[in-house]
Design a protein around this motif. Structure first.
Motif, PDB file in Angstrom:
ATOM      1  N   SER A   1      30.416  -2.945  -6.288  1.00  0.00           N
ATOM      2  CA  SER A   1      29.029  -2.548  -6.586  1.00  0.00           C
ATOM      3  C   SER A   1      28.797  -1.078  -6.251  1.00  0.00           C
ATOM      4  CB  SER A   1      28.054  -3.427  -5.804  1.00  0.00           C
ATOM      5  OG  SER A   1      28.148  -4.777  -6.211  1.00  0.00           O
ATOM      6  N   THR A   2      29.341  -0.629  -5.122  1.00  0.00           N
ATOM      7  CA  THR A   2      29.200   0.784  -4.735  1.00  0.00           C
ATOM      8  C   THR A   2      29.849   1.694  -5.769  1.00  0.00           C
ATOM      9  OG1 THR A   2      29.162   0.211  -2.382  1.00  0.00           O
ATOM     10  CG2 THR A   2      29.727   2.482  -2.937  1.00  0.00           C
TER      11      THR A   2
ATOM     12  N   GLN B   1      40.090   4.336  -5.718  1.00  0.00           N
ATOM     13  CA  GLN B   1      38.859   3.564  -5.516  1.00  0.00           C
ATOM     14  C   GLN B   1      38.309   3.736  -4.094  1.00  0.00           C
ATOM     15  OE1 GLN B   1      40.635  -0.086  -6.753  1.00  0.00           O
ATOM     16  NE2 GLN B   1      41.530  -0.543  -4.756  1.00  0.00           N
ATOM     17  N   SER B   2      39.193   3.859  -3.090  1.00  0.00           N
ATOM     18  CA  SER B   2      38.727   4.024  -1.715  1.00  0.00           C
ATOM     19  C   SER B   2      38.050   5.374  -1.503  1.00  0.00           C
ATOM     20  CB  SER B   2      39.893   3.879  -0.725  1.00  0.00           C
ATOM     21  OG  SER B   2      40.319   2.539  -0.668  1.00  0.00           O
ATOM     22  N   GLU B   3      38.658   6.441  -2.024  1.00  0.00           N
ATOM     23  CA  GLU B   3      38.103   7.766  -1.792  1.00  0.00           C
ATOM     24  C   GLU B   3      36.824   7.979  -2.607  1.00  0.00           C
ATOM     25  OE1 GLU B   3      41.203  10.751  -1.869  1.00  0.00           O
ATOM     26  OE2 GLU B   3      42.307   9.698  -0.274  1.00  0.00           O
ATOM     27  N   CYS B   4      36.703   7.309  -3.747  1.00  0.00           N
ATOM     28  CA  CYS B   4      35.450   7.383  -4.518  1.00  0.00           C
ATOM     29  C   CYS B   4      34.345   6.569  -3.853  1.00  0.00           C
ATOM     30  CB  CYS B   4      35.679   6.890  -5.946  1.00  0.00           C
ATOM     31  SG  CYS B   4      36.650   8.037  -6.952  1.00  0.00           S
ATOM     32  N   CYS B   5      34.722   5.476  -3.218  1.00  0.00           N
ATOM     33  CA  CYS B   5      33.735   4.630  -2.541  1.00  0.00           C
ATOM     34  C   CYS B   5      33.299   5.244  -1.210  1.00  0.00           C
ATOM     35  CB  CYS B   5      34.311   3.241  -2.303  1.00  0.00           C
ATOM     36  SG  CYS B   5      33.225   2.104  -1.405  1.00  0.00           S
ATOM     37  N   ASN B   6      34.275   5.721  -0.427  1.00  0.00           N
ATOM     38  CA  ASN B   6      33.991   6.134   0.948  1.00  0.00           C
ATOM     39  C   ASN B   6      33.741   7.628   1.113  1.00  0.00           C
ATOM     40  OD1 ASN B   6      34.470   3.428   1.692  1.00  0.00           O
ATOM     41  ND2 ASN B   6      36.661   3.824   1.965  1.00  0.00           N
ATOM     42  N   GLY B   7      34.205   8.429   0.167  1.00  0.00           N
ATOM     43  CA  GLY B   7      33.973   9.870   0.235  1.00  0.00           C
ATOM     44  C   GLY B   7      34.830  10.616   1.235  1.00  0.00           C
ATOM     45  N   VAL B   8      35.882   9.950   1.763  1.00  0.00           N
ATOM     46  CA  VAL B   8      36.795  10.576   2.725  1.00  0.00           C
ATOM     47  C   VAL B   8      38.225  10.154   2.374  1.00  0.00           C
ATOM     48  CG1 VAL B   8      35.130  10.698   4.629  1.00  0.00           C
ATOM     49  CG2 VAL B   8      36.492   8.608   4.312  1.00  0.00           C
ATOM     50  N   PRO B   9      39.257  10.875   2.888  1.00  0.00           N
ATOM     51  CA  PRO B   9      40.642  10.447   2.629  1.00  0.00           C
ATOM     52  C   PRO B   9      40.860   9.010   3.077  1.00  0.00           C
ATOM     53  CG  PRO B   9      40.616  12.643   3.584  1.00  0.00           C
ATOM     54  CD  PRO B   9      39.209  12.124   3.671  1.00  0.00           C
ATOM     55  N   PHE B  10      41.669   8.274   2.310  1.00  0.00           N
ATOM     56  CA  PHE B  10      41.898   6.856   2.603  1.00  0.00           C
ATOM     57  C   PHE B  10      42.895   6.680   3.741  1.00  0.00           C
ATOM     58  CE2 PHE B  10      43.962   2.733   0.882  1.00  0.00           C
ATOM     59  CZ  PHE B  10      43.225   1.960   1.753  1.00  0.00           C
ATOM     60  N   ALA B  11      44.063   7.344   3.662  1.00  0.00           N
ATOM     61  CA  ALA B  11      45.092   7.224   4.693  1.00  0.00           C
ATOM     62  C   ALA B  11      45.722   8.588   4.926  1.00  0.00           C
ATOM     63  CB  ALA B  11      46.159   6.207   4.285  1.00  0.00           C
TER      64      ALA B  11
ATOM     65  N   ARG C   1      27.906   4.503  -8.042  1.00  0.00           N
ATOM     66  CA  ARG C   1      28.277   5.918  -7.960  1.00  0.00           C
ATOM     67  C   ARG C   1      28.877   6.453  -9.262  1.00  0.00           C
ATOM     68  NH1 ARG C   1      30.535   6.646  -1.706  1.00  0.00           N
ATOM     69  NH2 ARG C   1      28.543   6.056  -0.743  1.00  0.00           N
ATOM     70  N   GLY C   2      28.919   5.600 -10.283  1.00  0.00           N
ATOM     71  CA  GLY C   2      29.378   6.046 -11.591  1.00  0.00           C
ATOM     72  C   GLY C   2      30.883   6.060 -11.785  1.00  0.00           C
ATOM     73  N   TYR C   3      31.621   5.415 -10.869  1.00  0.00           N
ATOM     74  CA  TYR C   3      33.083   5.389 -10.980  1.00  0.00           C
ATOM     75  C   TYR C   3      33.615   4.100 -11.612  1.00  0.00           C
ATOM     76  CZ  TYR C   3      33.253   9.457  -7.900  1.00  0.00           C
ATOM     77  OH  TYR C   3      33.112  10.708  -7.354  1.00  0.00           O
ATOM     78  N   ALA C   4      32.732   3.153 -11.910  1.00  0.00           N
ATOM     79  CA  ALA C   4      33.163   1.876 -12.473  1.00  0.00           C
ATOM     80  C   ALA C   4      32.097   1.366 -13.435  1.00  0.00           C
ATOM     81  CB  ALA C   4      33.423   0.867 -11.364  1.00  0.00           C
TER      82      ALA C   4
ATOM     83  N   SER D   1      36.911   3.849 -13.666  1.00  0.00           N
ATOM     84  CA  SER D   1      37.074   4.981 -14.592  1.00  0.00           C
ATOM     85  C   SER D   1      38.062   5.979 -13.980  1.00  0.00           C
ATOM     86  CB  SER D   1      35.727   5.667 -14.839  1.00  0.00           C
ATOM     87  OG  SER D   1      34.823   4.777 -15.464  1.00  0.00           O
ATOM     88  N   THR D   2      39.310   5.822 -14.317  1.00  0.00           N
ATOM     89  CA  THR D   2      40.391   6.575 -13.676  1.00  0.00           C
ATOM     90  C   THR D   2      40.216   8.088 -13.792  1.00  0.00           C
ATOM     91  OG1 THR D   2      41.909   4.730 -14.047  1.00  0.00           O
ATOM     92  CG2 THR D   2      42.890   6.884 -13.611  1.00  0.00           C
ATOM     93  N   ARG D   3      39.816   8.562 -14.955  1.00  0.00           N
ATOM     94  CA  ARG D   3      39.722  10.010 -15.151  1.00  0.00           C
ATOM     95  C   ARG D   3      38.648  10.677 -14.287  1.00  0.00           C
ATOM     96  NH1 ARG D   3      42.698  11.483 -19.737  1.00  0.00           N
ATOM     97  NH2 ARG D   3      43.164   9.710 -21.098  1.00  0.00           N
ATOM     98  N   LYS D   4      37.718   9.887 -13.784  1.00  0.00           N
ATOM     99  CA  LYS D   4      36.641  10.463 -12.966  1.00  0.00           C
ATOM    100  C   LYS D   4      37.106  10.823 -11.552  1.00  0.00           C
ATOM    101  CE  LYS D   4      32.719   8.529 -15.468  1.00  0.00           C
ATOM    102  NZ  LYS D   4      31.466   7.725 -15.380  1.00  0.00           N
ATOM    103  N   PHE D   5      38.281  10.302 -11.172  1.00  0.00           N
ATOM    104  CA  PHE D   5      38.845  10.678  -9.873  1.00  0.00           C
ATOM    105  C   PHE D   5      39.854  11.790 -10.097  1.00  0.00           C
ATOM    106  CE2 PHE D   5      42.090   9.919  -6.440  1.00  0.00           C
ATOM    107  CZ  PHE D   5      41.317  10.435  -5.410  1.00  0.00           C
ATOM    108  N   LYS D   6      39.486  12.999  -9.698  1.00  0.00           N
ATOM    109  CA  LYS D   6      40.290  14.184 -10.027  1.00  0.00           C
ATOM    110  C   LYS D   6      41.661  14.201  -9.356  1.00  0.00           C
ATOM    111  CE  LYS D   6      36.962  15.639 -12.552  1.00  0.00           C
ATOM    112  NZ  LYS D   6      37.070  15.394 -14.004  1.00  0.00           N
ATOM    113  N   GLY D   7      41.818  13.438  -8.265  1.00  0.00           N
ATOM    114  CA  GLY D   7      43.103  13.456  -7.562  1.00  0.00           C
ATOM    115  C   GLY D   7      44.068  12.382  -8.010  1.00  0.00           C
ATOM    116  N   TYR D   8      43.761  11.716  -9.133  1.00  0.00           N
ATOM    117  CA  TYR D   8      44.611  10.589  -9.548  1.00  0.00           C
ATOM    118  C   TYR D   8      46.034  11.070  -9.845  1.00  0.00           C
ATOM    119  CZ  TYR D   8      45.803   6.001 -11.341  1.00  0.00           C
ATOM    120  OH  TYR D   8      46.374   4.766 -11.504  1.00  0.00           O
TER     121      TYR D   8
END
Length: 465
Positions: free
Chosen positions: A125-126, A240-250, A130-133, A143-150
């Motif tokens: 839902s988040t 998906q984690s970095e788009c949801c949380n706004g910080v590095p995942f690991a 936020r427009g990523y899904a 939406s894979t292309r919306k994450f610039k670090g993919y």
């Protein structure tokens, strides 16, 4: 400690988020069958990482999930005429049996997908908010292309990925690169949950992101798994984690290499597919663990009967040293001599070599070599007997290092039945009477039963093979 970080493709000093603590997430099994030797490698490798960090004083929170919602589980349930939860619970129980045989410690948390549906729905839902899904007919896609670090983990660029992307039958998505976060229920017998988009179940990638977030936080220290998970699974987790949380995942990503079978890729169609349960019929779990740690975790490793026999012989050398020391402890006395004290001080060298190897990107191969050097030093020191105190301190040092790599944890069955003991006693009487022919005959009889007799100044030592 320096760790090879797949994300940066270089060794980096391990600096945890919180000093003295380490948060680790390892991808666990999809529970629809017994796990195979390839699955066993990350279980053993990252269990060893955990043990080593604990040995070095870290407080580790170790999470390894169970994927208990999956197409393979649903299909297996249909084949066997049972429910998907019955299949997954059966093989979770079987996982713990085989993992215990490999001396793999239970995780602090073993989260299941089925127990984290609310967290997964909130996560999806988040991403939509936020427009990523987006949702299409009950399916939700990222939406894979919306994450610039993919592609930053697997070092693939979006153009190359686009060339190989396909839309599967039944999928309605805006871009072939997009991946499923939530799948609408297609058949009535499919396990499903109510959600804002209708009945359905999570996609594969979303589960680890949601469970890692719940149990370890938005950013974790180490995320680990097999090399095959780099793409697409871990790449999608990052997105998906970095788009949801706004910080590095690991902060650190660790991946173990593949296992081949007689230098060929493992495949059911080739008939070279081996579960750990199969291999346990011929080798102990500790032999399997020794084999899996005998090469560097990032390198490919070849599984064969010859290499397993080498592992068996190597472990037996360690086990013999342990049993010899236990025999001395039970049958010796006296305090340490000056020579023994000097030998004990010399053991520090092997501990330092062991730590240096493990600090160098978990180099278990060199760490095991350091243990073998210690075994040689111990065997030399106790060749003609030893004081009980020295034998005990030698055993303590051996077990200190072996425990870190999960070896020598399974004690031999020391119980000797009455019939065997009578034969041992009869042999001793024959030797006293200088009836060496009878003594040798009894020794050979026992050898055929897997019993070796070793005559020592402290008495006869009975060794079970």
């Amino acid at each position: 400690m320096r760790i090879y970080n797949t994300l940066t493709r270089k060794k980096e000093e391990f600096k945890p988020i919180e000093e003295g603590k380490a948060r680790i997430y390892v991808c666990g099994p999809t529970v629809y069958n017994y796990f195979h030797i390839g699955n066993a490698r990350p279980f053993v490798v990252f269990d060893t990482l955990r043990k080593y960090l604990e040995y070095r004083g870290y407080k580790v929170k170790f999470v390894q999930n169970f994927t208990d919602v999956d197409d393979k589980i649903i299909n297996k349930a249909r084949e066997e005429g049972v429910t998907a939860p019955e299949i997954s619970e059966k093989y979770i129980a079987e996982y713990f049996k085989d993992a215990a045989a490999l001396n793999v410690k239970k995780a602090d948390v073993h989260p299941k997908v089925s127990e984290h549906i609310p967290e997964i729905i909130d996560f999806v839902s988040t991403l939509i908010d936020r427009g990523y899904a987006y949702e299409v007919n009950g399916d939700v896609y990222f939406s894979t292309r919306k994450f610039k670090g993919y592609g930053k983990l697997s070092k693939q660029n979006i153009e190359d990925l686009e060339a190989g992307a396909r839309i599967a039958v039944g999928e309605i998505k805006e871009d072939p690169l997009d991946f499923a976060l939530w799948k609408a229920q297609k058949e009535e017998d499919e396990i499903a949950w109510d959600c804002p988009w209708g009945k359905g179940r999570p996609g594969w990638h979303i589960e680890c992101s949601a469970m890692a977030k719940k149990h370890l936080g938005d950013t974790i220290d180490i995320h680990a798994g097999g090399q095959d998970l780099q793409f697409p699974h871990h790449e999608n987790e990052i997105a998906q984690s970095e788009c949801c949380n706004g910080v590095p995942f690991a902060n650190y990503w660790m991946h173990n290499g593949y296992i081949t079978i007689d230098n060929e890729k493992m495949s059911k169609s080739k008939g070279n597919f081996f579960t750990v349960r199969d291999i346990l019929e011929d080798y102990s779990g500790e032999v399997i663990r020794f084999f899996l740690l005998s090469g560097h975790y990032r390198n490919p490793i070849n599984f064969s009967d010859a290499l397993m026999e080498q592992a068996k012989a190597g472990l037996a050398r360690m086990e013999n040293a342990k049993e010899n020391l236990k025999h001395l402890i039970a049958n010796s006395g006296g305090e340490m001599t000056d020579d023994e004290k000097a030998a004990l001080d010399g053991y520090d060298k092997y501990r330092e070599e062991f730590i240096a190897a493990m600090d160098d990107d978990l180099n278990t191969a060199d760490a095991i070599s350091a243990i073998f050097e210690l075994v040689t030093a111990i065997n030399t020191a106790v060749k003609d007997g030893a004081s009980r105190e020295f034998a005990q301190k030698s055993l303590d040092t051996l077990m200190e290092l072996a425990t870190v790599v999960g070896l020598l944890q399974q004690d031999a069955d020391d119980e000797i039945d009455d019939e065997i003991q009578k034969l041992v006693d009869e042999r001793q009487e024959a030797r006293k009477a200088r009836n060496f022919a009878r003594a040798d005959e009894i020794r050979d009889m026992l050898k055929e039963r897997g019993i070796t007799l070793k005559d020592t100044p402290q008495g006869v030592q009975i060794i079970k093979e």
